[in-house]
Scaffold this motif. Structure first.
Motif, PDB file in Angstrom:
ATOM      1  N   ALA A   1      20.194  15.377  16.430  1.00 21.22           N
ATOM      2  CA  ALA A   1      19.342  16.212  15.646  1.00 21.22           C
ATOM      3  C   ALA A   1      20.320  17.240  14.720  1.00 21.22           C
ATOM      4  O   ALA A   1      20.275  17.343  13.707  1.00 21.22           O
ATOM      5  CB  ALA A   1      18.486  17.001  16.199  1.00 21.22           C
ATOM      6  N   ASP A   2      21.088  17.913  15.636  1.00 22.93           N
ATOM      7  CA  ASP A   2      22.170  19.019  14.904  1.00 22.93           C
ATOM      8  C   ASP A   2      23.128  18.354  14.033  1.00 22.93           C
ATOM      9  O   ASP A   2      23.423  18.873  13.015  1.00 22.93           O
ATOM     10  CB  ASP A   2      22.513  19.863  16.133  1.00 22.93           C
ATOM     11  CG  ASP A   2      21.561  20.800  16.857  1.00 22.93           C
ATOM     12  OD1 ASP A   2      20.623  20.953  16.042  1.00 22.93           O
ATOM     13  OD2 ASP A   2      22.045  21.356  17.987  1.00 22.93           O
TER      14      ASP A   2
ATOM     15  N   GLY B   1      22.750  10.545  17.750  1.00 28.34           N
ATOM     16  CA  GLY B   1      22.683  10.532  16.415  1.00 28.34           C
ATOM     17  C   GLY B   1      23.512   9.469  15.928  1.00 28.34           C
ATOM     18  O   GLY B   1      23.910   9.170  14.942  1.00 28.34           O
TER      19      GLY B   1
ATOM     20  N   THR C   1      21.467  17.474  10.703  1.00 23.46           N
ATOM     21  CA  THR C   1      21.127  18.440   9.846  1.00 23.46           C
ATOM     22  C   THR C   1      22.204  19.258   9.431  1.00 23.46           C
ATOM     23  O   THR C   1      22.251  19.648   8.341  1.00 23.46           O
ATOM     24  CB  THR C   1      20.083  19.379  10.524  1.00 23.46           C
ATOM     25  OG1 THR C   1      20.474  19.725  11.771  1.00 23.46           O
ATOM     26  CG2 THR C   1      18.631  18.684  10.456  1.00 23.46           C
TER      27      THR C   1
ATOM     28  N   ILE D   1      12.497   9.733  12.128  1.00 19.67           N
ATOM     29  CA  ILE D   1      12.596   9.318  13.441  1.00 19.67           C
ATOM     30  C   ILE D   1      11.159   9.530  14.401  1.00 19.67           C
ATOM     31  O   ILE D   1      10.492  10.282  14.077  1.00 19.67           O
ATOM     32  CB  ILE D   1      13.674  10.406  14.251  1.00 19.67           C
ATOM     33  CG1 ILE D   1      15.003  10.200  13.596  1.00 19.67           C
ATOM     34  CG2 ILE D   1      13.668   9.971  15.856  1.00 19.67           C
ATOM     35  CD1 ILE D   1      15.687   8.767  13.875  1.00 19.67           C
TER      36      ILE D   1
ATOM     37  N   LEU E   1      16.073   9.196  18.422  1.00 27.21           N
ATOM     38  CA  LEU E   1      17.256  10.069  18.188  1.00 27.21           C
ATOM     39  C   LEU E   1      17.747  10.599  19.115  1.00 27.21           C
ATOM     40  O   LEU E   1      17.119  11.456  19.977  1.00 27.21           O
ATOM     41  CB  LEU E   1      17.017  10.878  16.834  1.00 27.21           C
ATOM     42  CG  LEU E   1      18.361  11.816  16.378  1.00 27.21           C
ATOM     43  CD1 LEU E   1      19.322  10.725  15.800  1.00 27.21           C
ATOM     44  CD2 LEU E   1      17.800  12.963  15.563  1.00 27.21           C
TER      45      LEU E   1
ATOM     46  N   LEU F   1      15.904  16.021   8.127  1.00 24.33           N
ATOM     47  CA  LEU F   1      15.502  15.029   9.519  1.00 24.33           C
ATOM     48  C   LEU F   1      13.911  15.331   9.481  1.00 24.33           C
ATOM     49  O   LEU F   1      13.500  16.383   9.612  1.00 24.33           O
ATOM     50  CB  LEU F   1      16.282  15.670  10.455  1.00 24.33           C
ATOM     51  CG  LEU F   1      15.828  14.994  11.982  1.00 24.33           C
ATOM     52  CD1 LEU F   1      16.156  13.410  11.768  1.00 24.33           C
ATOM     53  CD2 LEU F   1      16.887  15.559  12.972  1.00 24.33           C
ATOM     54  N   GLU F   2      13.130  14.213   9.605  1.00 24.35           N
ATOM     55  CA  GLU F   2      11.761  14.439   9.994  1.00 24.35           C
ATOM     56  C   GLU F   2      11.537  13.682  11.394  1.00 24.35           C
ATOM     57  O   GLU F   2      11.704  12.207  11.216  1.00 24.35           O
ATOM     58  CB  GLU F   2      10.674  13.992   8.984  1.00 24.35           C
ATOM     59  CG  GLU F   2      10.984  14.929   7.632  1.00 24.35           C
ATOM     60  CD  GLU F   2      10.092  16.149   7.734  1.00 24.35           C
ATOM     61  OE1 GLU F   2       9.151  16.296   8.725  1.00 24.35           O
ATOM     62  OE2 GLU F   2      10.289  16.938   6.944  1.00 24.35           O
ATOM     63  N   SER F   3      11.191  14.206  12.327  1.00 26.46           N
ATOM     64  CA  SER F   3      10.920  13.610  13.619  1.00 26.46           C
ATOM     65  C   SER F   3       9.318  13.624  13.961  1.00 26.46           C
ATOM     66  O   SER F   3       9.018  14.724  14.076  1.00 26.46           O
ATOM     67  CB  SER F   3      11.962  14.129  14.750  1.00 26.46           C
ATOM     68  OG  SER F   3      12.977  13.857  14.542  1.00 26.46           O
TER      69      SER F   3
ATOM     70  N   SER G   1      15.565  16.171  21.288  1.00 22.94           N
ATOM     71  CA  SER G   1      16.290  17.235  20.778  1.00 22.94           C
ATOM     72  C   SER G   1      17.311  17.789  21.568  1.00 22.94           C
ATOM     73  O   SER G   1      18.049  18.843  21.020  1.00 22.94           O
ATOM     74  CB  SER G   1      15.057  18.435  20.358  1.00 22.94           C
ATOM     75  OG  SER G   1      14.066  17.535  19.747  1.00 22.94           O
TER      76      SER G   1
ATOM     77  N   ARG H   1       9.124  15.568  19.102  1.00 25.58           N
ATOM     78  CA  ARG H   1      10.354  16.078  19.414  1.00 25.58           C
ATOM     79  C   ARG H   1      10.433  16.883  20.839  1.00 25.58           C
ATOM     80  O   ARG H   1       9.519  17.402  21.248  1.00 25.58           O
ATOM     81  CB  ARG H   1      10.708  17.574  18.700  1.00 25.58           C
ATOM     82  CG  ARG H   1      11.128  16.881  17.160  1.00 25.58           C
ATOM     83  CD  ARG H   1      11.486  17.773  16.427  1.00 25.58           C
ATOM     84  NE  ARG H   1      10.722  19.056  16.130  1.00 25.58           N
ATOM     85  CZ  ARG H   1      11.233  20.301  15.529  1.00 25.58           C
ATOM     86  NH1 ARG H   1      12.655  20.382  15.583  1.00 25.58           N
ATOM     87  NH2 ARG H   1      10.339  21.364  15.694  1.00 25.58           N
TER      88      ARG H   1
ATOM     89  N   GLU I   1      12.567  11.973  18.755  1.00 25.27           N
ATOM     90  CA  GLU I   1      13.731  12.871  18.790  1.00 25.27           C
ATOM     91  C   GLU I   1      13.823  13.507  20.373  1.00 25.27           C
ATOM     92  O   GLU I   1      12.905  14.204  20.753  1.00 25.27           O
ATOM     93  CB  GLU I   1      13.576  13.796  17.873  1.00 25.27           C
ATOM     94  CG  GLU I   1      14.929  14.816  17.691  1.00 25.27           C
ATOM     95  CD  GLU I   1      14.557  16.067  16.914  1.00 25.27           C
ATOM     96  OE1 GLU I   1      14.532  15.767  15.745  1.00 25.27           O
ATOM     97  OE2 GLU I   1      14.756  17.183  17.384  1.00 25.27           O
TER      98      GLU I   1
END
Ligand code: 5GP
Length: 194
Positions: A162-163, A130, A166, A152, A127, A172-174, A157, A177, A155
């Motif tokens: 990610a932002d 996005g 969400t 993901i 990710l 969202l589960e990464s 970050s 990160r 990620e």
């Protein structure tokens, strides 16, 4: 996911423009045992969500997606990056801009394989901004399917994906990160330091 972080530390190569190369275990050669654990971890995190289908994008999303699908005992659908030569209106279609490749792909899924009755878990390898994940969410939305969340593997970050996801209210589960790739060093978000 500790084992994934260790693998990234040992084998990940930081390229210019904040790109992390993980060809030795995800994007070219693959590590099946690690992929199996990745599938188990996603299944644990999204259990009890009533997942009926895993949705990913070719090609690097397919391996983590299929391992996750095995755990849930549901099918995997992968969006194609090229429209089939035989033009068809029996497709859901969305545009995805790739920052790493600096090109736009029309991604498609047959209407046969995404249904209004589906509860979809979206899986991808990376990710970044996005756009791939949002394109997949858009395909599910066109089908009228429910999106249970986005899983993901890695990620980044510090990029906006990610932002964006969400902020739109998606879970969202990464599994790893990354906070920064500055100076050629991989730094993970602090709560996950090993
Ligand atoms: P996004 O649409 O979130 O900007 O990018 C997601 C896609 O770009 C992923 O499916 C992945 O194929 C690719 N990608 C983005 N950043 C990286 C990276 O740092 N390393 C690798 N190997 N692929 C990346």
């Amino acid at each position: 996911m500790r084992e994934l972080q260790e693998k990234i530390r040992q084998e990940g190569i930081v390229l210019p423009n904040n790109v992390l190369k993980v060809d030795s275990f995800i994007n070219h050669q693959m590590d099946p045992k690690l992929m199996k654990k990745i599938g188990e971890e996603f299944a644990k995190r999204f259990e009890n969500e009533g997942i009926t289908k895993i949705l990913t994008i070719e090609s690097s999303g397919i391996a983590p997606a299929i391992m996750t699908a095995l755990e849930f005992d549901v099918p995997v659908v992968f969006a194609r990056k090229r429209k089939p030569l035989t033009a068809s209106d029996h497709l859901y279609c969305s545009s995805v801009y790739s920052y790493t490749k600096q090109e736009t792909n029309e991604i498609t899924v047959s209407k046969d394989y995404l249904l209004q009755s589906d509860t979809v878990l979206i899986i991808d390898d990376f990710l970044a901004n996005g756009q791939a994940a949002l394109g997949l969410i858009d395909l599910a939305r066109q089908a009228g399917a429910k999106v249970a969340g986005v899983g993901i593997v890695i990620e980044k970050s510090f990029q906006e994906g990610a932002d964006l996801i969400t902020a739109k209210g998606f879970r969202l589960e990464s599994l790893a990160r990354i906070e920064s790739l500055e100076n050629g060093e991989v730094s993970f978000k602090t709560e996950e330091c090993v």
